[in-house]
Design an enzyme around this catalytic site. Structure first.
Site, mmCIF file in Angstrom:
data_model
loop_
_atom_site.group_PDB
_atom_site.id
_atom_site.type_symbol
_atom_site.label_atom_id
_atom_site.label_comp_id
_atom_site.label_asym_id
_atom_site.label_seq_id
_atom_site.Cartn_x
_atom_site.Cartn_y
_atom_site.Cartn_z
ATOM 1 C CD GLU A 14 39.090 48.729 40.685
ATOM 2 O OE1 GLU A 14 38.523 48.413 39.636
ATOM 3 O OE2 GLU A 14 40.322 48.945 40.778
ATOM 4 C CB ILE A 69 39.846 44.875 31.964
ATOM 5 C CG1 ILE A 69 39.426 45.267 30.565
ATOM 6 C CG2 ILE A 69 39.538 45.955 32.957
ATOM 7 C CD1 ILE A 69 39.335 44.124 29.607
ATOM 8 C CG HIS A 91 39.885 39.929 42.945
ATOM 9 N ND1 HIS A 91 38.890 40.594 43.624
ATOM 10 C CD2 HIS A 91 40.838 40.851 42.670
ATOM 11 C CE1 HIS A 91 39.225 41.868 43.741
ATOM 12 N NE2 HIS A 91 40.418 42.054 43.186
#
Ligand code: AMP
Length: 128
Positions: A88, A30, A93
């Site tokens: 974060e 995002i 990922h």
């Protein structure tokens, strides 16, 4: 509490989906560094990538390879960088970032601000 990525996989939080299999999910970051910046996650919620069992980790890399091939085909770039940070979000990922040069892989740079329509257009391109 489930990670934000588990909630995305469950459909509780919207995402711009790029690809999905039984064990993995890929969606647009995002806050992209470049257009097409994609995250690949295992559906199994594990924080640290090197805590993932060998078979699942190998499968994750192969899944990312397929996604990277699509990115390379659809987005103008010289290659697709693969980066793992995980500072974060505590759900392992892989960042897949289409780049023209090394300096584009700078997580301190200001991220792109894309309109929802543009995210959607990129996700559609990468998922077809
Ligand atoms: P890091 O854990 O340091 O690899 O960074 C986490 C990445 O996840 C950042 O690039 C964020 O922009 C991205 N991110 C966090 N929340 C979301 C979300 N809801 N949808 C898509 N990407 C996200």
């Amino acid at each position: 509490m489930a990670s934000v990525f588990s909630r995305i996989i469950a459909g509780e939080i919207p995402s711009y989906k790029v690809a999905e299999s039984d064990n993995y999910y890929a969606f647009l970051d995002i806050n992209p560094l470049t257009k097409g910046h994609t995250l690949v996650v295992p559906k199994q919620e594990i924080d640290y990538i090197f805590d993932i069992d060998d078979q699942t980790l190998a499968g994750m890399i192969l899944f990312a390879k397929g996604v990277a091939a699509k990115i390379k085909r659809e987005i103008a770039c010289s290659r697709v960088a693969m980066v793992v940070l995980g500072m974060e979000v505590p759900h392992a990922h892989i960042h897949l970032i289409p780049i023209q040069s090394e300096k584009e892989v700078d997580f301190h740079r200001e991220k792109l601000h894309l309109a929802p329509e543009e995210f959607q257009e990129i996700a559609s391109k990468l998922s077809r």
